[in-house]
Design an enzyme around this catalytic site. Structure first.
Site, short mmCIF file in Angstrom:
data_model
loop_
_atom_site.label_atom_id
_atom_site.label_comp_id
_atom_site.label_asym_id
_atom_site.label_seq_id
_atom_site.Cartn_x
_atom_site.Cartn_y
_atom_site.Cartn_z
N GLN A 22 0.84 -1.19 0.00
CA GLN A 22 0.00 0.00 0.00
C GLN A 22 0.87 1.25 0.00
O GLN A 22 1.30 1.72 1.05
CB GLN A 22 -0.95 0.00 1.20
CG GLN A 22 -1.96 1.12 1.11
CD GLN A 22 -3.02 1.04 2.16
OE1 GLN A 22 -3.12 0.10 2.92
NE2 GLN A 22 -3.85 2.06 2.21
N PHE A 23 1.12 1.78 -1.20
CA PHE A 23 1.96 2.96 -1.32
C PHE A 23 1.34 4.17 -0.64
O PHE A 23 2.05 5.10 -0.24
CB PHE A 23 2.26 3.27 -2.80
CG PHE A 23 1.13 3.88 -3.56
CD1 PHE A 23 1.01 5.26 -3.65
CD2 PHE A 23 0.18 3.08 -4.19
CE1 PHE A 23 -0.03 5.84 -4.36
CE2 PHE A 23 -0.86 3.65 -4.89
CZ PHE A 23 -0.97 5.04 -4.96
N THR A 24 0.02 4.19 -0.47
CA THR A 24 -0.65 5.35 0.12
C THR A 24 -0.29 5.57 1.58
O THR A 24 -0.59 6.63 2.13
CB THR A 24 -2.18 5.25 -0.03
OG1 THR A 24 -2.64 4.09 0.68
CG2 THR A 24 -2.59 5.17 -1.49
#
Length: 142
Positions: A74-76
């Protein structure tokens, strides 16, 4: 490296209508984010923390109980929304950097005897979970 650990009764990841990873027993759902300067030291630290952190029932760890882990990239987690109305993702490492490190965390956990399920890196995923507690912990590597 940053991770959000959720103690769950069950969790699954669905991509294009098909379940690609699931745990049907109490364990951890881990959202994992990678930043630009992460490397092998952060992989080892994060995998050890995920496995050894005593956050399951009776203050036991994944390593002690044999509980499964579902890891979702999850890059967010490296989003910055302090200014304006749109977050920036500049602190998130690009796919060619982050995917091998995500894979390495999963592989390190597996090599230590942990049952690891995964999401699909870079895919549009539907994550389903039953949070146990609720209990959620944020980890940032040193």
């Amino acid at each position: 490296m940053r991770a959000v650990l959720q103690r769950v009764s069950s969790a699954s990841v669905v991509v294009d209508g098909a379940v690609v990873g699931a745990i049907d027993a109490p364990g951890l759902l881990v959202y994992l984010g990678v930043t630009h300067d992460d490397e092998a030291a952060e992989v080892a630290w994060m995998a050890r923390k995920i496995r050894d952190l005593r956050i399951l029932d009776d203050e036991r760890s994944v390593g002690e109980t044999g509980a499964p882990v579902l890891v979702v990239s999850q890059f967010t987690l490296y989003g910055d929304a302090r200014k304006g109305r749109r977050p920036t993702w500049i602190a998130a490492a690009p796919g060619p950097v982050s995917e091998p490190l995500y894979d390495a965390v999963c592989a390190t956990l597996s090599a230590a005897g942990t049952h690891v399920e995964r999401g699909v890196f870079g895919a549009d995923m539907e994550v389903r979970s039953v949070n146990d507690g609720p209990f959620t912990v944020l980890l940032d590597s040193p």
